[in-house]
Design an enzyme around this catalytic site. Sequence first.
Site, PDB file in Angstrom:
ATOM      1  N   ASP A  90     -16.777   2.114 -25.569  1.00 50.70           N
ATOM      2  CA  ASP A  90     -18.264   2.220 -25.203  1.00 50.70           C
ATOM      3  C   ASP A  90     -18.688   3.523 -25.901  1.00 50.70           C
ATOM      4  O   ASP A  90     -17.951   4.527 -26.351  1.00 50.70           O
ATOM      5  CB  ASP A  90     -18.311   2.731 -23.715  1.00 50.70           C
ATOM      6  CG  ASP A  90     -18.230   1.130 -22.835  1.00 50.70           C
ATOM      7  OD1 ASP A  90     -17.734   0.218 -23.357  1.00 50.70           O
ATOM      8  OD2 ASP A  90     -18.456   1.442 -21.651  1.00 50.70           O
ATOM      9  N   HIS A 147      -9.789   0.456 -27.223  1.00 52.54           N
ATOM     10  CA  HIS A 147      -8.965  -0.942 -27.296  1.00 52.54           C
ATOM     11  C   HIS A 147      -9.370  -1.444 -28.714  1.00 52.54           C
ATOM     12  O   HIS A 147      -9.654  -0.871 -29.750  1.00 52.54           O
ATOM     13  CB  HIS A 147      -9.914  -1.908 -26.636  1.00 52.54           C
ATOM     14  CG  HIS A 147      -9.931  -1.635 -25.013  1.00 52.54           C
ATOM     15  ND1 HIS A 147      -9.127  -2.306 -24.111  1.00 52.54           N
ATOM     16  CD2 HIS A 147     -10.527  -0.650 -24.201  1.00 52.54           C
ATOM     17  CE1 HIS A 147      -9.389  -1.817 -22.989  1.00 52.54           C
ATOM     18  NE2 HIS A 147     -10.113  -0.517 -23.015  1.00 52.54           N
ATOM     19  N   SER A 252     -14.443  11.895 -26.972  1.00 51.20           N
ATOM     20  CA  SER A 252     -14.918  12.364 -28.192  1.00 51.20           C
ATOM     21  C   SER A 252     -15.260  11.272 -29.251  1.00 51.20           C
ATOM     22  O   SER A 252     -16.348  10.499 -28.928  1.00 51.20           O
ATOM     23  CB  SER A 252     -13.709  12.916 -29.000  1.00 51.20           C
ATOM     24  OG  SER A 252     -14.476  13.557 -30.369  1.00 51.20           O
TER      25      SER A 252
END
Length: 286
Positions: A90, A147, A252
């Site tokens: 995200d 991921h 980050s």
Amino acid sequence: MKQRLFILSQYLLPHHLLSRLIGCVAECRIGWLKNRLIAWFAKQYRVDMSEAQVEDLSAYEHFNAFFTRALKAGARPLDETPGAILCPADGAISQLGVIEHGRLFQAKGHSFSATELLGGDAERAAPFMGGQFATVYLSPKDYHRVHMPLAGTLKEMVYVPGRLFSVNQTTAENVPELFARNERVVCLFDTERGPMAVVLVGAMIVASVETVWAGLVTPPKRELKSTRYDAESRGPIELAKGAELGRFKLGSTAIVLFGPQQVQWAEELTAGSTVRMGQLLGNAQL
């Protein structure tokens, strides 16, 4: 003036000391303290807890458990387009494009070396020269697990010591070689489309980075450390497309690199585009 003072502070502050102190607070299990910290953070950054496996803020044992929270099944569906390259996290696209002359575009006339990003080894970086990169910035409110964009077999992990400059638009525009100067973990994979690198870049107050195969990756001595995972030593470690790769304990940036003529980024994505893990980032070139 405020911007200049902020950038000056980035050079003067004791990055690692501050980050480790905040890391200790983030692991605190004192009930009233961790509950207030989590509640404040969730409200301040408008964290959407409806998609978390555990919605009750007080149920998390410490702040880091909340920060690296798992999501409910189906909260991040994986794009099923044939040949899809998935977004690893995200966040927002910081930059994406071609690795030209061995460099990745950072912001506003700044670029940084692919070789330095990957730990200073020209041989390690060679397969990515002329290839493609995408930089995804994870904001405080985002889901902070990273991921796999494609299924892959882990070949090497490299811990690269460095500074811990804050990562935001201001530092990207004013700190040269930002992502190649900050502490980072380089993960190198073989995929059906060729070599792939996923780089987890630390920042100010990022207390640690973890991977699913090695756990916490912050050696006690701040020196470059490479670990190979070929079949003769530790491997093979194979991860499916969309499988968790690692996580930030305070977030980050994740940078994905592919070799030349391997992928084409989705046309609708540009710098600043908001993205979610599992959505279409690009397509494999056949």
